[in-house]
Write a protein that holds these residues in place. Structure first.
Motif, PDB file in Angstrom:
ATOM      1  N   THR A 290       0.843   8.997  -6.071  1.00  0.00           N
ATOM      2  CA  THR A 290       0.964  10.397  -5.693  1.00  0.00           C
ATOM      3  C   THR A 290       1.933  11.118  -6.619  1.00  0.00           C
ATOM      4  O   THR A 290       1.657  12.245  -7.071  1.00  0.00           O
ATOM      5  CB  THR A 290       1.438  10.516  -4.227  1.00  0.00           C
TER       6      THR A 290
ATOM      7  N   SER B 158       0.947   3.894  -3.089  1.00  0.00           N
ATOM      8  CA  SER B 158       0.594   5.268  -2.811  1.00  0.00           C
ATOM      9  C   SER B 158       1.680   6.236  -3.287  1.00  0.00           C
ATOM     10  O   SER B 158       1.392   7.293  -3.857  1.00  0.00           O
ATOM     11  CB  SER B 158       0.336   5.441  -1.313  1.00  0.00           C
TER      12      SER B 158
ATOM     13  N   SER C 165       0.825  -1.205   0.000  1.00  0.00           N
ATOM     14  CA  SER C 165       0.000   0.000   0.000  1.00  0.00           C
ATOM     15  C   SER C 165       0.863   1.261   0.000  1.00  0.00           C
ATOM     16  O   SER C 165       0.597   2.210  -0.742  1.00  0.00           O
ATOM     17  CB  SER C 165      -0.933  -0.012   1.210  1.00  0.00           C
TER      18      SER C 165
END
Length: 188
Positions: free
Chosen positions: A183, A179, A175
């Motif tokens: 991002t 991310s 995760s």
């Protein structure tokens, strides 16, 4: 991996075939072999999604290799070792029948658990600048402490082994890395 280009064997067509029976996930096969063309048929038949070969062993037949990979329904990619100049993959990305992904090795191929080589991010940055829409994968030493530098350099496909499988909470590591890449992509 295979004993021709590196000394150990990891996963072959029988394992891919077994996995395919239980998942629709993208099964990305990175072949570190001397004669990658010999593996196209069995991996395609087994259900591999992607077939990544090394530029160092395919300079003479990459066009035929890419065509064969595509004809078996797989997505072609090319990998390069840390000591190989990035310019060696340009013809494969720019060719009439191009690869769809470039894998920049961030460790010397062959063994898990090696330390990430940050100097390889120059190759990733160069590729991202030259080919803004290209999928760029990094493999070797990726984990929570190195993912941001890889994502910021332009890597959008991440291979992680030891950092995931050795973590107390593998899902958290996955995760976090996902991310970081998402991002970074949104901000660019």
């Amino acid at each position: 991996m295979c004993r021709h280009f590196v000394p150990n064997l990891t996963i072959g067509a029988p394992v891919i075939e077994s996995l395919r029976k239980h998942t629709k996930a993208y099964l990305d096969c990175h072949l570190m072999v001397t004669n990658p063309i010999d593996y196209v048929e069995p991996l395609g038949k087994a259900g591999a999604s992607g077939f990544t070969f090394h530029v160092e062993v395919s300079k003479d037949n990459w066009q035929e290799l890419v065509q064969k990979i595509k004809s078996k329904g797989m997505r072609p990619g090319v990998a390069l070792k840390p000591g190989t100049p990035i310019e060696d993959v340009y013809p494969l990305v720019e060719g009439e029948n191009p690869v769809e992904m470039v894998l920049v090795m961030t460790v010397e191929p062959g063994f898990g658990g090696q330390k990430f080589m940050p100097t390889m991010m120059d190759k990733v940055r160069t590729l991202r600048k030259k080919y803004p829409n290209l999928d760029i994968e990094v493999d070797g030493g990726l984990g929570p402490s190195t993912i941001d530098v890889a994502a910021s350099a332009g890597a959008n496909c991440i291979v992680a082994g030891s950092s995931v499988f050795g973590a107390p909470e593998p899902a958290q590591v996955i995760s976090l890395m996902r991310s970081s890449v998402e991002t970074t992509q949104k901000s660019n």
